[in-house]
Design an enzyme around this catalytic site. Structure first.
Site, PDB file in Angstrom:
ATOM      1  N   ASN A 120      15.101  -0.493   2.087  1.00  0.00           N
ATOM      2  CA  ASN A 120      14.979  -1.868   1.605  1.00  0.00           C
ATOM      3  C   ASN A 120      14.955  -1.816   0.077  1.00  0.00           C
ATOM      4  O   ASN A 120      13.935  -1.500  -0.518  1.00  0.00           O
ATOM      5  CB  ASN A 120      13.677  -2.472   2.157  1.00  0.00           C
ATOM      6  N   TRP A 121      16.102  -2.114  -0.509  1.00  0.00           N
ATOM      7  CA  TRP A 121      16.206  -2.008  -1.972  1.00  0.00           C
ATOM      8  C   TRP A 121      15.443  -3.132  -2.681  1.00  0.00           C
ATOM      9  O   TRP A 121      15.262  -3.080  -3.899  1.00  0.00           O
ATOM     10  CB  TRP A 121      17.671  -2.053  -2.412  1.00  0.00           C
ATOM     11  N   LYS A 122      15.066  -4.160  -1.947  1.00  0.00           N
ATOM     12  CA  LYS A 122      14.419  -5.343  -2.552  1.00  0.00           C
ATOM     13  C   LYS A 122      15.295  -5.867  -3.695  1.00  0.00           C
ATOM     14  O   LYS A 122      16.519  -5.782  -3.614  1.00  0.00           O
ATOM     15  CB  LYS A 122      12.992  -4.999  -3.010  1.00  0.00           C
ATOM     16  N   HIS A 181       9.404  -9.907   6.085  1.00  0.00           N
ATOM     17  CA  HIS A 181       8.781  -8.953   5.159  1.00  0.00           C
ATOM     18  C   HIS A 181       7.578  -9.626   4.497  1.00  0.00           C
ATOM     19  O   HIS A 181       7.607 -10.825   4.203  1.00  0.00           O
ATOM     20  CB  HIS A 181       9.794  -8.496   4.096  1.00  0.00           C
ATOM     21  N   GLU A 194       6.546  -9.680   1.604  1.00  0.00           N
ATOM     22  CA  GLU A 194       6.844 -10.368   0.325  1.00  0.00           C
ATOM     23  C   GLU A 194       7.448 -11.745   0.592  1.00  0.00           C
ATOM     24  O   GLU A 194       7.203 -12.693  -0.158  1.00  0.00           O
ATOM     25  CB  GLU A 194       7.768  -9.483  -0.526  1.00  0.00           C
ATOM     26  N   GLU A 251       4.152  -2.752   8.599  1.00  0.00           N
ATOM     27  CA  GLU A 251       3.965  -2.438   7.182  1.00  0.00           C
ATOM     28  C   GLU A 251       2.634  -2.989   6.702  1.00  0.00           C
ATOM     29  O   GLU A 251       2.535  -4.179   6.358  1.00  0.00           O
ATOM     30  CB  GLU A 251       5.091  -3.076   6.357  1.00  0.00           C
ATOM     31  N   GLY A 255       4.297  -0.330  -1.758  1.00  0.00           N
ATOM     32  CA  GLY A 255       4.511  -0.194  -3.193  1.00  0.00           C
ATOM     33  C   GLY A 255       3.268   0.228  -3.959  1.00  0.00           C
ATOM     34  O   GLY A 255       3.233   0.158  -5.186  1.00  0.00           O
ATOM     35  N   SER A 259       4.967   2.898   1.341  1.00  0.00           N
ATOM     36  CA  SER A 259       4.889   4.139   0.558  1.00  0.00           C
ATOM     37  C   SER A 259       5.301   5.384   1.344  1.00  0.00           C
ATOM     38  O   SER A 259       4.686   6.439   1.208  1.00  0.00           O
ATOM     39  CB  SER A 259       3.495   4.309  -0.054  1.00  0.00           C
ATOM     40  N   GLY A 285      10.931   1.343   0.919  1.00  0.00           N
ATOM     41  CA  GLY A 285      11.208   0.542  -0.269  1.00  0.00           C
ATOM     42  C   GLY A 285      11.492   1.428  -1.464  1.00  0.00           C
ATOM     43  O   GLY A 285      12.608   1.904  -1.669  1.00  0.00           O
ATOM     44  N   GLY A 286      10.454   1.684  -2.263  1.00  0.00           N
ATOM     45  CA  GLY A 286      10.609   2.423  -3.517  1.00  0.00           C
ATOM     46  C   GLY A 286      11.424   3.705  -3.398  1.00  0.00           C
ATOM     47  O   GLY A 286      12.322   3.963  -4.207  1.00  0.00           O
TER      48      GLY A 286
END
Ligand code: PGA
Length: 253
Positions: free
Chosen positions: A9-11, A98, A100, A170, A176, A216, A237-238
């Site tokens: 997930n590049w966001k 998600h 966010e 999640e 993150g 993470s 993600g990251g």
């Protein structure tokens, strides 16, 4: 048998050029290094999808997904992207719910249930996210919280449609933050979700549902997390923004 999945997930990261470089590095590493039973999914920003498809045509070892879609099929919804658009552009997956999106864009379980429906109607596989904030875990109410999200977002589905869903657990306090749920915490929640699915849809469906962990995930903790019986992969993600890290995670099964 349920699928093993590594989804990136590049966001809201990477310019077009950076995205092309990242995707082509991932494709090449996956081709050279990865076992064929691991499904790799890249979820870049919407506007990257078309160019990445064109650039990677013929590389069937990677699937693409979007990070969101509208709950409407078309119409006067400025700024939105619909499920039919995504399908017509070649996407296979869409991340829905998600944390966010829930937190910053006010997405509720009932809105997400509509998005799940329209995604399925258009042949997209939803990756449905659930997970508790820190305060809920501190009160030890995470099970109720997550089960409610699963029930309200998904349990209106028929047996057949539920069979197409991927779930991502999640915990928000791990997203993150560099803090990962321990393998025991992840396994416990995944087993709880699978038991909940068994109660609603039966054991066969529950056993065939991929439940990903997100929060993470890194090359250094992926192996331990993925070795848990009910953890079928990761929503990353990251670490998905670095090709080496992402592919090392995908190799950790
Ligand atoms: P993270 O994000 O890997 O950067 O914690 C995971 C996610 O939000 O999907």
């Amino acid at each position: 048998m349920r699928k093993k999945i590594a989804a990136g997930n590049w966001k809201m990261n990477k310019t077009m050029e950076e995205g092309k470089i990242l995707a082509s590095e991932v494709v090449n590493m996956v081709k050279d290094e990865l076992r064929s039973d691991v499904h790799v999914i890249l979820c870049p920003p919407f506007i990257h999808l078309t160019s990445l498809h064109a650039m990677l045509e013929g590389h069937s070892n990677i699937a693409f997904g979007a990070q969101n879609c509208s709950n409407h099929a078309s119409g006067a919804y400025t700024g939105e992207i619909s499920a039919p658009m995504l399908k017509s552009n070649g996407e296979d997956y869409v991340i829905l719910g998600h944390s966010e999106r829930r937190e910053y864009f006010g997405e509720t379980d009932s809105l997400l249930a509509e998005k799940i429906d329209i995604a399925l109607e258009n042949g997209l596989t939803p990756i449905y996210c659930c997970g508790e904030p820190l305060a809920v875990r501190e009160r030890n109410e995470q099970t109720d919280h997550v089960q409610r999200q699963v029930e309200d977002g998904l349990f209106h589905l028929s047996d057949e449609d539920f069979g197409k869903i991927v779930i991502a657990y999640e915990p928000i306090w791990a997203i993150g933050t560099g803090k990962t749920a321990s393998a025991d915490q992840a396994q416990e929640m995944h087993a709880t979700i699978r038991k909940q699915i068994t109660g609603q849809y039966g054991e066969e469906t529950a056993n065939n549902t991929s439940i990903l962990y997100g929060g993470s995930v890194k090359p250094g903790n992926a192996e331990e997390l993925f070795s848990c019986m009910d953890v079928d992969g990761g929503l990353i993600g990251g670490a998905s923004l670095k090709s080496r890290d992402f592919v090392d995670i995908a190799k950790a099964f």
